[in-house]
Motif scaffolding. Structure first.
Motif, short mmCIF file in Angstrom:
data_model
loop_
_atom_site.label_atom_id
_atom_site.label_comp_id
_atom_site.label_asym_id
_atom_site.label_seq_id
_atom_site.Cartn_x
_atom_site.Cartn_y
_atom_site.Cartn_z
N VAL A 91 0.90 -1.15 -0.08
CA VAL A 91 0.25 0.02 -0.08
C VAL A 91 0.72 1.25 -0.02
O VAL A 91 0.54 2.19 -0.63
N LEU A 92 1.96 1.11 0.94
CA LEU A 92 3.05 2.36 0.85
C LEU A 92 3.38 2.56 -0.42
O LEU A 92 3.52 3.92 -0.77
N ARG A 93 4.01 1.68 -1.12
CA ARG A 93 4.50 1.80 -2.46
C ARG A 93 3.52 2.43 -3.55
O ARG A 93 3.70 3.07 -4.23
N THR A 94 2.30 1.92 -3.30
CA THR A 94 1.19 2.43 -4.24
C THR A 94 0.85 3.71 -4.08
O THR A 94 0.52 4.70 -4.74
N VAL A 95 0.96 4.17 -2.85
CA VAL A 95 0.66 5.55 -2.47
C VAL A 95 1.71 6.38 -2.76
O VAL A 95 1.41 7.32 -3.49
N GLU A 96 2.88 6.03 -2.88
CA GLU A 96 4.10 6.81 -3.08
C GLU A 96 4.01 6.89 -4.86
O GLU A 96 4.53 7.96 -5.35
N GLN A 97 3.41 6.01 -5.47
CA GLN A 97 3.10 5.90 -6.96
C GLN A 97 2.25 7.10 -7.27
O GLN A 97 1.95 7.44 -8.54
N GLY A 98 1.36 7.51 -6.09
CA GLY A 98 0.18 8.41 -6.23
C GLY A 98 -1.03 7.52 -7.00
O GLY A 98 -1.87 8.44 -7.41
N TRP A 99 -1.22 6.31 -6.80
CA TRP A 99 -2.29 5.75 -7.40
C TRP A 99 -3.19 5.56 -6.10
O TRP A 99 -4.49 5.27 -6.53
N LEU A 100 -2.76 5.56 -4.91
CA LEU A 100 -3.90 5.53 -3.84
C LEU A 100 -3.56 6.74 -2.93
O LEU A 100 -2.54 7.19 -2.79
N GLU A 101 -4.93 7.07 -2.24
CA GLU A 101 -4.63 7.99 -1.13
C GLU A 101 -5.13 7.50 0.03
O GLU A 101 -6.06 6.55 -0.18
#
Length: 169
Positions: A91-101
């Protein structure tokens, strides 16, 4: 539970044909799992001119997108079949990609809820389109009837498999 399902649970398979069919399905499912490796999906999931995208992150997007209602890291962990720390890292990596908030749960301030960003929604849609193209190519030589039957049967199998696994848990 149907009468046949109940009888199967009590007595096991009725015939050698059912055993052979189950074995064929098991081999096919293992082959599918092996063909869906990070490396192979990374090769096909790469838009032209772009760097490799980790397909495990698409799994996170799929989990959030498919979850009915607010989605937490524990929901992602359950959907991916991983432990909470692994899900948190993904989830952290996906947040860092800007895909999740991340946002807070209005009913429980200690709980963090996840939502797709517009960029995440675009990534999810791109992944869906790509997978559909690959699946359509794989079935290109099949008749329309075979494609329709396969879609119906695999959908039923996935639902029945999920129910069977949940019943055994």
């Amino acid at each position: 539970m149907s009468e046949r399902e109940r009888k199967y649970q009590e007595t096991g398979p009725d015939t050698a044909v059912e055993d052979a069919n189950a074995a064929a399905v098991e081999r096919a499912m293992v082959a599918i799992r092996h063909s869906q490796t990070r490396r192979s999906l990374g090769r096909i999931a790469r838009p032209e001119g772009a760097g490799a995208i980790d397909p495990t992150l698409f799994g996170v997007l799929d989990a959030v997108e498919a979850h009915p209602g607010p989605c937490a890291v524990t929901d992602v962990a359950a959907a991916l079949g991983v432990d909470q720390p692994r899900a948190s890292r993904l989830v952290l990596r996906t947040v860092e990609q800007g895909w999740l908030e991340r946002g807070s749960d209005p009913r429980d301030a200690r709980r963090t809820l996840l939502a797709l960003t517009p960029a995440g929604r675009a990534q999810a849609e791109a992944a869906h389109r790509l997978r559909r193209v690959v699946f359509a190519q794989a079935m290109a030589g099949w008749s329309e009837g075979d494609r329709t039957a396969f879609a119906r049967l695999i959908t039923a199998f996935v639902a029945d498999f999920a129910r069977t696994v949940a019943d055994r848990a």
